[in-house]
Scaffold this motif. Structure first.
Motif, PDB file in Angstrom:
ATOM      1  N   ILE A 196      -6.150  -1.691  -5.896  1.00 43.22           N
ATOM      2  CA  ILE A 196      -4.992  -2.573  -6.041  1.00 43.22           C
ATOM      3  C   ILE A 196      -5.343  -3.640  -7.073  1.00 43.22           C
ATOM      4  O   ILE A 196      -6.358  -4.312  -6.967  1.00 43.22           O
ATOM      5  CB  ILE A 196      -4.650  -3.261  -4.710  1.00 43.22           C
ATOM      6  CG1 ILE A 196      -4.527  -2.231  -3.577  1.00 43.22           C
ATOM      7  CG2 ILE A 196      -3.371  -4.077  -4.824  1.00 43.22           C
ATOM      8  CD1 ILE A 196      -4.952  -2.748  -2.245  1.00 43.22           C
ATOM      9  N   LEU A 248       0.808  -1.219   0.000  1.00 42.04           N
ATOM     10  CA  LEU A 248       0.000   0.000   0.000  1.00 42.04           C
ATOM     11  C   LEU A 248       0.842   1.270   0.000  1.00 42.04           C
ATOM     12  O   LEU A 248       0.371   2.318  -0.440  1.00 42.04           O
ATOM     13  CB  LEU A 248      -0.940   0.004   1.207  1.00 42.04           C
ATOM     14  CG  LEU A 248      -1.999  -1.108   1.234  1.00 42.04           C
ATOM     15  CD1 LEU A 248      -2.877  -0.976   2.463  1.00 42.04           C
ATOM     16  CD2 LEU A 248      -2.842  -1.092  -0.020  1.00 42.04           C
ATOM     17  N   LEU A 265      -4.701  -3.371   7.779  1.00 40.83           N
ATOM     18  CA  LEU A 265      -4.281  -3.230   6.382  1.00 40.83           C
ATOM     19  C   LEU A 265      -2.986  -3.984   6.114  1.00 40.83           C
ATOM     20  O   LEU A 265      -2.808  -4.577   5.045  1.00 40.83           O
ATOM     21  CB  LEU A 265      -4.133  -1.752   6.027  1.00 40.83           C
ATOM     22  CG  LEU A 265      -5.427  -0.948   6.005  1.00 40.83           C
ATOM     23  CD1 LEU A 265      -5.139   0.517   5.691  1.00 40.83           C
ATOM     24  CD2 LEU A 265      -6.425  -1.515   5.001  1.00 40.83           C
ATOM     25  N   GLU A 304      -2.491  -7.031   3.414  1.00 38.83           N
ATOM     26  CA  GLU A 304      -1.385  -7.205   2.463  1.00 38.83           C
ATOM     27  C   GLU A 304      -0.798  -8.610   2.558  1.00 38.83           C
ATOM     28  O   GLU A 304      -0.625  -9.300   1.549  1.00 38.83           O
ATOM     29  CB  GLU A 304      -0.264  -6.202   2.757  1.00 38.83           C
ATOM     30  CG  GLU A 304      -0.563  -4.761   2.458  1.00 38.83           C
ATOM     31  CD  GLU A 304       0.630  -3.874   2.795  1.00 38.83           C
ATOM     32  OE1 GLU A 304       0.904  -2.953   2.012  1.00 38.83           O
ATOM     33  OE2 GLU A 304       1.292  -4.122   3.819  1.00 38.83           O
ATOM     34  N   PHE A 339      -3.966   6.636  -3.716  1.00 35.35           N
ATOM     35  CA  PHE A 339      -5.359   6.519  -3.284  1.00 35.35           C
ATOM     36  C   PHE A 339      -6.112   7.790  -3.635  1.00 35.35           C
ATOM     37  O   PHE A 339      -5.523   8.859  -3.810  1.00 35.35           O
ATOM     38  CB  PHE A 339      -5.454   6.201  -1.788  1.00 35.35           C
ATOM     39  CG  PHE A 339      -4.757   7.175  -0.888  1.00 35.35           C
ATOM     40  CD1 PHE A 339      -5.448   8.215  -0.280  1.00 35.35           C
ATOM     41  CD2 PHE A 339      -3.391   7.048  -0.620  1.00 35.35           C
ATOM     42  CE1 PHE A 339      -4.800   9.115   0.556  1.00 35.35           C
ATOM     43  CE2 PHE A 339      -2.737   7.944   0.216  1.00 35.35           C
ATOM     44  CZ  PHE A 339      -3.448   8.976   0.800  1.00 35.35           C
ATOM     45  N   ILE A 374      -8.799   3.021  -2.316  1.00 35.02           N
ATOM     46  CA  ILE A 374      -7.454   2.476  -2.524  1.00 35.02           C
ATOM     47  C   ILE A 374      -7.570   1.307  -3.488  1.00 35.02           C
ATOM     48  O   ILE A 374      -8.025   0.221  -3.115  1.00 35.02           O
ATOM     49  CB  ILE A 374      -6.840   2.014  -1.188  1.00 35.02           C
ATOM     50  CG1 ILE A 374      -6.976   3.104  -0.117  1.00 35.02           C
ATOM     51  CG2 ILE A 374      -5.369   1.630  -1.382  1.00 35.02           C
ATOM     52  CD1 ILE A 374      -6.713   2.625   1.296  1.00 35.02           C
TER      53      ILE A 374
END
Length: 416
Positions: free
Chosen positions: A415, A93, A262, A266, A98, A413
């Motif tokens: 990904i 991240l 968070l 990940e 973001f 955010i």
């Protein structure tokens, strides 16, 4: 980056200013409601609103799965603060741009989660607050617990409320099912069979977890077991909101909670998904609303016998940073309020609130007018208005409901 950048979107959100430090939700394009229309459009279904420009911030062509991870009370400014503090400690991240979105009004879980599970604005789904006057039952109800204020969970169901029909609209899961897209919801086990959860998950395959490790293994399992299928998976984590209320959203406890959930996302999801599945999956992390740091010195406490409430026909509804006020005489109350409280909050006539799109656009829910009273109160600064419904209410170090940046703006955010 493909087209839009976060500064451009933030500029658009700030154009919706209605008072010093207060902004309307951006239902036109940049709200969580618009995000769900982006999801529908991506899967070949008709969007309910103008879609959020998802394809302008990340490549979507290879994606047949979307995982939406919702952290309760993850505000845009709060995430930016954590990102700036701890960027180097993130493995993935820290390198991900973001983007801002607006939540909905009111900025509260009851309204925002309903939007995220239907794609509708509060105007359309009618879930416009935490405490609401339900004229059809003649009482004030806690809409998370689906019960008269202060009573046992889901008592309204025993009184005849049907969670599946309360919103008068299909969920996003039902819409996806019609388009042959799978739908999964991963939520805490304590919520599984509650009326509030059933209201949101009709049409979804609901899975539950006991802890964060269970949550993340469940996400991996769903993706692996449906590797050749189109699907939307919505996962929800609620404890950051609890810590923000009790310790404050700027506290070490809140920051640690958000960072570690968070960081584990990940490690336990992004790093463990097989590459063949990862390349077909879009991961989106967001919040349902943010939180405003508040102090007890800025709290206005209300009881039924005081001058404020003596001018109301029923107790105020909503929550501590916003209220719906049902008055005995609109003119008298407005004059009283402007004299006593105009530095602490703004008062919007409910008919004008509808006119300016405070609750959104579209077909108005059949019970909405009965739920929003004569005036909408929006707290300014860090002020709050706290009504003693049961006598068990207490001061909180973080609150939400009004329309400050801290409450209204949430991060997106992406990904993938």
């Amino acid at each position: 980056m493909m087209g839009m950048n976060h500064k451009e979107i933030l500029e658009e959100l700030r154009k919706k200013k209605i008072d010093e430090g207060l902004y309307l939700p951006h239902y036109e394009r940049y709200s969580i409601a618009n995000l769900m229309s982006s999801v529908l459009r991506h899967f070949g279904l008709s969007p309910l609103l103008e879609p959020y420009p998802l394809s302008e911030i990340i490549e979507l062509n290879t994606k047949d799965k979307i995982v939406l991870f919702i952290l309760d009370a993850l505000g845009y400014n709060l995430y930016k603060r954590i990102f700036n503090h701890l960027k180097a400690k993130f493995k993935i991240l820290g390198n991900i741009e973001f983007f801002p979105m607006s939540s909905v009004f009111p900025t509260t879980t009851a309204s925002a989660l309903t939007t995220l599970n239907t794609g509708l604005t509060p105007l359309q789904h009618g879930m416009v607050g935490y405490i609401l006057f339900l004229k059809e039952f003649g009482l004030l109800a806690n809409m998370i617990e689906l019960t008269p204020v202060g009573m046992e969970r889901d008592l309204l169901i025993k009184l005849g409320l049907n969670p599946m029909k309360f919103m008068n609209n299909p969920t996003i899961h039902e819409l996806l099912k019609e388009g042959n897209v799978g739908s999964f919801t991963v939520t805490a086990s304590v919520f599984k069979n509650t009326g509030f959860n059933r209201m949101h998950t009709n049409g979804s395959n609901v899975k539950t977890y006991q802890s964060f490790s269970d949550l993340f293994s469940m996400i991996r399992r769903i993706l692996k077991n449906n590797k050749d299928e189109k699907l939307l998976l919505i996962a929800y984590w609620g404890l950051a909101d609890t810590l923000g209320h009790r310790k404050g959203p700027l506290s070490d406890e809140y920051e640690s909670e958000v960072f570690w959930i968070l960081r584990m996302f990940e490690e336990e999801v992004l790093n463990k998904i097989p590459p063949s599945i990862f390349k077909k999956t879009l991961f989106l992390i967001t919040g349902d609303h943010g939180q405003k740091p508040t102090r007890w010195e800025d709290e206005i406490w209300l009881i039924s016998s005081d001058e404020f409430c003596s001018k109301l026909s029923i107790p105020p509804t909503g929550e501590q940073r916003m209220m719906y006020l049902f008055t005995k005489n609109k003119g008298i109350f407005k004059e009283f309020f402007e004299e006593k409280y105009k530095e602490r909050a703004i008062l919007i006539d409910s008919s004008y609130a509808l006119e300016i799109g405070l609750f959104g656009f579209g077909e108005i829910h059949s019970n909405l007018i009965d739920r929003i009273g004569d005036f909408v109160l929006l707290a300014k600064g860090a002020y709050s208005f706290n009504y003693k419904y049961t006598g068990q209410e207490r001061s909180l170090k973080g609150k939400h409901g009004s329309l400050s940046e801290d409450e209204l703006f949430v991060p997106l955010i992406p990904i993938g």
